[in-house]
Design a protein around this motif. Structure first.
Motif, mmCIF file in Angstrom:
data_model
loop_
_atom_site.group_PDB
_atom_site.id
_atom_site.type_symbol
_atom_site.label_atom_id
_atom_site.label_comp_id
_atom_site.label_asym_id
_atom_site.label_seq_id
_atom_site.Cartn_x
_atom_site.Cartn_y
_atom_site.Cartn_z
ATOM 1 N N ASN A 354 73.912 68.710 22.991
ATOM 2 C CA ASN A 354 74.302 67.824 24.095
ATOM 3 C C ASN A 354 74.962 66.544 23.571
ATOM 4 O O ASN A 354 75.959 66.072 24.124
ATOM 5 N N VAL A 355 74.390 65.982 22.503
ATOM 6 C CA VAL A 355 74.978 64.770 21.919
ATOM 7 C C VAL A 355 76.338 65.091 21.311
ATOM 8 O O VAL A 355 77.283 64.308 21.416
ATOM 9 N N TRP A 356 76.445 66.260 20.682
ATOM 10 C CA TRP A 356 77.725 66.674 20.109
ATOM 11 C C TRP A 356 78.779 66.863 21.196
ATOM 12 O O TRP A 356 79.941 66.475 21.023
ATOM 13 N N LYS A 357 78.397 67.430 22.319
ATOM 14 C CA LYS A 357 79.333 67.617 23.441
ATOM 15 C C LYS A 357 79.831 66.267 23.940
ATOM 16 O O LYS A 357 81.018 66.088 24.224
ATOM 17 N N ASP A 358 78.924 65.309 24.049
ATOM 18 C CA ASP A 358 79.313 63.975 24.490
ATOM 19 C C ASP A 358 80.281 63.344 23.497
ATOM 20 O O ASP A 358 81.262 62.688 23.877
ATOM 21 N N PHE A 359 80.038 63.568 22.210
ATOM 22 C CA PHE A 359 80.929 63.053 21.169
ATOM 23 C C PHE A 359 82.309 63.692 21.279
ATOM 24 O O PHE A 359 83.337 63.013 21.167
ATOM 25 N N LYS A 360 82.358 64.996 21.500
ATOM 26 C CA LYS A 360 83.646 65.693 21.643
ATOM 27 C C LYS A 360 84.421 65.166 22.851
ATOM 28 O O LYS A 360 85.643 64.999 22.790
ATOM 29 N N ASP A 361 83.723 64.914 23.948
ATOM 30 C CA ASP A 361 84.380 64.377 25.145
ATOM 31 C C ASP A 361 85.010 63.020 24.841
ATOM 32 O O ASP A 361 86.107 62.702 25.317
ATOM 33 N N TYR A 362 84.297 62.223 24.058
ATOM 34 C CA TYR A 362 84.804 60.905 23.669
ATOM 35 C C TYR A 362 86.086 61.056 22.843
ATOM 36 O O TYR A 362 87.085 60.366 23.085
ATOM 37 N N PHE A 363 86.059 61.984 21.894
ATOM 38 C CA PHE A 363 87.235 62.212 21.053
ATOM 39 C C PHE A 363 88.402 62.756 21.877
ATOM 40 O O PHE A 363 89.552 62.369 21.658
ATOM 41 N N ARG A 364 88.109 63.650 22.815
ATOM 42 C CA ARG A 364 89.176 64.209 23.660
ATOM 43 C C ARG A 364 89.867 63.121 24.472
ATOM 44 O O ARG A 364 91.067 63.195 24.745
ATOM 45 N N GLU A 365 89.112 62.114 24.871
ATOM 46 C CA GLU A 365 89.710 61.003 25.610
ATOM 47 C C GLU A 365 90.723 60.271 24.730
ATOM 48 O O GLU A 365 91.815 59.918 25.184
ATOM 49 N N LEU A 366 90.381 60.065 23.468
ATOM 50 C CA LEU A 366 91.308 59.422 22.536
ATOM 51 C C LEU A 366 92.550 60.287 22.329
ATOM 52 O O LEU A 366 93.671 59.774 22.258
ATOM 53 N N GLU A 367 92.343 61.597 22.241
ATOM 54 C CA GLU A 367 93.475 62.525 22.119
ATOM 55 C C GLU A 367 94.370 62.457 23.348
ATOM 56 O O GLU A 367 95.592 62.528 23.243
ATOM 57 N N TYR A 368 93.756 62.322 24.509
ATOM 58 C CA TYR A 368 94.511 62.235 25.764
ATOM 59 C C TYR A 368 95.433 61.022 25.743
ATOM 60 O O TYR A 368 96.615 61.106 26.104
ATOM 61 N N TRP A 369 94.926 59.891 25.292
ATOM 62 C CA TRP A 369 95.767 58.700 25.191
ATOM 63 C C TRP A 369 96.931 58.954 24.230
ATOM 64 O O TRP A 369 98.061 58.544 24.496
ATOM 65 N N TYR A 370 96.631 59.595 23.128
ATOM 66 C CA TYR A 370 97.646 59.834 22.107
ATOM 67 C C TYR A 370 98.726 60.791 22.605
ATOM 68 O O TYR A 370 99.915 60.598 22.316
ATOM 69 N N ASN A 371 98.350 61.804 23.347
ATOM 70 C CA ASN A 371 99.292 62.842 23.778
ATOM 71 C C ASN A 371 100.105 62.446 25.004
ATOM 72 O O ASN A 371 101.176 63.001 25.246
ATOM 73 N N ASP A 372 99.599 61.495 25.798
ATOM 74 C CA ASP A 372 100.352 61.022 26.959
ATOM 75 C C ASP A 372 101.358 59.964 26.488
ATOM 76 O O ASP A 372 100.978 58.948 25.901
ATOM 77 N N ARG A 373 102.638 60.216 26.747
ATOM 78 C CA ARG A 373 103.696 59.383 26.183
ATOM 79 C C ARG A 373 103.566 57.907 26.565
ATOM 80 O O ARG A 373 103.685 57.021 25.708
ATOM 81 N N VAL A 374 103.310 57.624 27.836
ATOM 82 C CA VAL A 374 103.228 56.231 28.283
ATOM 83 C C VAL A 374 101.959 55.574 27.759
ATOM 84 O O VAL A 374 101.993 54.460 27.218
ATOM 85 N N LEU A 375 100.814 56.272 27.902
ATOM 86 C CA LEU A 375 99.557 55.705 27.416
ATOM 87 C C LEU A 375 99.609 55.468 25.912
ATOM 88 O O LEU A 375 99.101 54.457 25.413
ATOM 89 N N TYR A 376 100.206 56.397 25.197
ATOM 90 C CA TYR A 376 100.308 56.247 23.742
ATOM 91 C C TYR A 376 100.946 54.901 23.389
ATOM 92 O O TYR A 376 100.438 54.156 22.535
ATOM 93 N N HIS A 377 102.049 54.586 24.019
ATOM 94 C CA HIS A 377 102.775 53.371 23.665
ATOM 95 C C HIS A 377 102.053 52.107 24.141
ATOM 96 O O HIS A 377 101.952 51.124 23.387
ATOM 97 N N LEU A 378 101.542 52.121 25.359
ATOM 98 C CA LEU A 378 100.906 50.912 25.882
ATOM 99 C C LEU A 378 99.546 50.665 25.237
ATOM 100 O O LEU A 378 99.196 49.520 24.923
#
Length: 704
Positions: A354-378
């Protein structure tokens, strides 16, 4: 003593070491702690106690010592009796110091002995220093301790640390520090744990909830193929340091985290074992995937990990630090301790998963920022402005009150982006673009945002602003046109700067430079003197061929212009020849000739490049500022616009990162009318400033 197949990683309180036997092998050095280290540890304990007394929940929290790495082992004592215990691979210094502190506490006041109920001091034996074992056991005997203290270096340090503990405890006796230490070290204050009645770990967790001192216990499993000596060597040369990431990984992959094999039949047991192994492998594989993604420099620098104030041997540890709210004031194993707590607080059912799943969700959020062109830059821009990942994570959710209960809701993408843009607007607060003057640091912020927004709106949507290269290559605010005052012929002061200036001028007019030097068979030249000779020969040939071309030019005006250029090249070649001579080689006449020639060339080139086309009051304004790399801005300073433009073109053709807006500036992309590519004019500066204002307008309007 129970042996485990897999490596064990856990937090242990000092009481759990009661009665254990430790064995120090001969490959380890002797005891070397100093008085300063010992007192520092005791002071840390005292501060921890004082901090707890200021809190309402005195029982909460613990002080964590660094790891103790052990491996089960049996050995014979001096009487031939078999002893079962642990070989200490790493941590003998800490264990010995703890032994000395406990001895000092239990022997100086009989009340402490009574309070240390059900605790037997652990023992420490040595493979080749059996007398050290005896000296430790008799350390409280003052006469014996003093007589033996100088027999060997180990005894000297042991005696010094023990004396330090005794003296400091005596000084602090008025505050009953010793009594508080006994409670802290042995964990006497316990809290009941509300848990399942059938939880087999309830008893140990009662102790773990106490406010006490703990060690990170790293026990090597029986299936570890490496010898204890190999593990010791690898630990001590830093190849596999016990970082927070390594400790957390071992904790996540503990076999006990995945349940027990309860099936009765052999077939079902094997199926159950396979299922548990697959769960372990899944986490291990996901761990590796995350680490691989973080190895990408563009992702790593986008997250601002390089400026976190910590070097990461394993990059996934940075994400763990973010989740654990680590900062530079945190103790060494803060992050490991925090995740240990998370797993315990998650309950006994699939806690680690469960803790690992929560950690993965946190990392996926960072990936989401990186992969979204506008969010990445801002987001990348905000991080460059000093925002932390935590600051931005806080913008991702919003607290609402529902039926008098406050809870957090995750914002939709558009809502999140709106908040991000609001924060970008805040970074522009109080900035008047017309009033900005060099060296105001806000210029860099404005230029970075201008470049970031230009990248977002670039039609080639696959191009992203490379925060990694921007940070690694040191791009900063610099003048577009030289800020040298009018009518001043400032010759560079230092020899290397004069050489660089001459080389730049020669390269501009002839296209010849030292880095292109080749030998007779076309191989690059490395020797400096050979490069000098090559340039002189090549420029000499250029002059000869250029004279012939000029003679064939019929247009008188054009022939005159080319003749002026050729005269400057000829003078530059002479200056190059004089420059490569050292001061002793030049005669008095040559020194005078060199100085006169440089002043003449500086005046001529300044006139040639028309450097006075920009009004003096405009030179430090935003319209004359761009993000430039130090190597492009030239070491000698005040390089002409045309020279900077030449170097930018070269760097761009070589694949070196040039910020988009900087490239546009030197291509005069923002200028309404271009009458010369050699100089930066008032009109060019005005057009550039207008473009910046236009691009930033929607964020300037958001300024609170």
């Amino acid at each position: 003593m129970e042996k485990h197949k897999d490596n064990i990683i856990e937090l242990r309180n000092i009481r759990s070491l009661s009665g254990l036997n430790f064995y120090i092998p001969d490959y380890q050095r002797g005891y070397r702690w100093t008085r300063t280290q010992a007192i520092a540890m005791l002071k840390d304990f005292a501060e921890f106690i004082a901090a707890g007394e200021d809190c309402q929940k005195i029982s909460d929290g613990y002080y964590c010592l660094q790891p103790v790495v052990v491996k089960p082992r049996s050995w014979e004592d001096s009487n031939g009796n078999q002893i079962d215990g642990y070989e200490v691979i790493d941590g003998q210094q800490r264990l010995t110091t703890l032994y000395l502190l406990l001895t000092a506490l239990f022997n100086r006041d009989s009340r402490n002995k009574d309070r240390a109920k059900n605790f037997d001091l652990f023992s420490i034996s040595y493979q080749t220093r059996s007398d050290s074992h005896e000296y430790l056991e008799r350390i409280a005997d003052k006469r014996y301790r003093k007589e033996k203290a100088y027999e060997c270096i180990d005894f000297y340090h042991i005696n010094m640390v023990f004396e330090s503990f005794k003296n400091l405890l005596a000084e602090e006796n008025i505050d009953d520090l010793d009594r508080s230490l006994v409670s802290l070290i042995l964990g006497e204050k316990m809290m009941p744990v509300a848990d399942d009645e059938d939880d087999e770990e309830t008893d140990s967790r009662l102790i773990d909830r106490a406010r006490n001192v703990r060690v990170i216990w790293y026990e090597i499993g029986t299936e570890e193929k490496a010898s204890a000596e190999d593990i010791f060597t690898r630990l001590n040369i830093g190849k596999i340091p016990l970082t927070n990431a390594e400790l957390i990984k071992a904790m996540f992959l503990k076999e006990s985290n995945f349940g027990k094999v309860t099936a009765s039949s052999e077939k079902d047991r094997k199926a159950q074992q396979l299922g548990l192994a697959l769960q372990q492998n899944k986490i291990a594989e996901e761990w590796n995937i995350i680490e691989q993604k973080l190895q990408r420099e563009d992702f790593w620098y986008f997250l601002g990990a390089n400026s976190n104030g910590k070097e990461y041997e394993t990059r996934i540890e940075f994400i763990f630090d973010l989740k654990a709210n680590w900062n530079s004031d945190s103790e060494t194993y803060h992050t490991f301790n925090r995740f240990q707590d998370m797993i315990r607080q998650a309950g006994s059912k699939r806690a680690a998963e469960n803790v690992w799943k929560d950690f993965k969700d946190y990392f996926r959020e960072l990936e989401y920022w990186y992969n979204d062109r506008v969010l990445y830059h801002l987001v990348g821009y905000l991080i460059e402005c000093g925002y932390s990942i935590k600051d931005i994570m806080n913008l991702r959710s919003e607290k609402i009150t529902d039926d008098c209960v406050q809870r957090s809701i995750r914002l939709k993408k558009d809502e999140f982006l709106e908040k991000i843009e609001e924060e970008v607007g805040k970074t522009m607060g109080g900035i008047n673009l017309d009033a900005l003057r060099y060296p105001d640091e806000n210029i860099r912020k404005v230029l970075l945002l201008f470049n970031v927004l230009s990248a977002i709106e670039n039609q080639r949507s696959d191009i992203k602003f490379p925060f990694d290269r921007y940070k690694k290559e040191n791009w900063d605010k610099e003048h577009i046109a030289s800020q040298t005052d009018k009518d001043k012929a400032e010759v560079p002061q230092f020899k290397k700067d004069r050489m660089a200036w001459i080389d730049d001028m020669l390269y501009y007019f002839t296209g010849i430079r030292e880095k292109d030097a080749k030998d007779d068979v076309g191989n690059p030249v490395e020797d400096v003197n050979t490069k000098y000779e090559w340039v002189i020969d090549e420029v000499g040939s250029y002059i000869d061929s250029e004279k012939k071309r000029i003679d064939r030019i019929s247009d008188e005006k054009l022939r005159g212009e080319r003749s002026v250029e050729l005269e400057m090249v000829t003078d530059l070649l002479r200056a190059k020849s004089l420059a490569i001579m050292n001061a002793r080689q030049r005669s008095a006449e040559q020194k005078e000739e060199y100085g006169t020639l440089l002043k003449k060339l500086f005046r001529q080139t300044r006139s040639y490049f028309d450097e006075d086309r920009l009004d003096e009051e405009q030179k430090d304004k935003l319209g004359n500022m761009a993000l430039l790399n130090a190597s492009i801005n030239r070491s000698y300073g005040n390089a002409y616009f045309a020279i900077k433009r030449m170097h930018i073109q070269d760097r761009d053709s070589e694949g070196i990162f040039i910020p988009l807006a900087t490239k546009n500036v030197f291509m005069k992309y923002y200028s309404k009318r271009v009458d010369s590519m050699l100089v930066w004019t008032n009109d060019d500066a005005a057009g550039y400033l207008a473009a910046i204002k236009n691009k930033l307008s929607r964020f300037l309007e958001r300024v609170p």
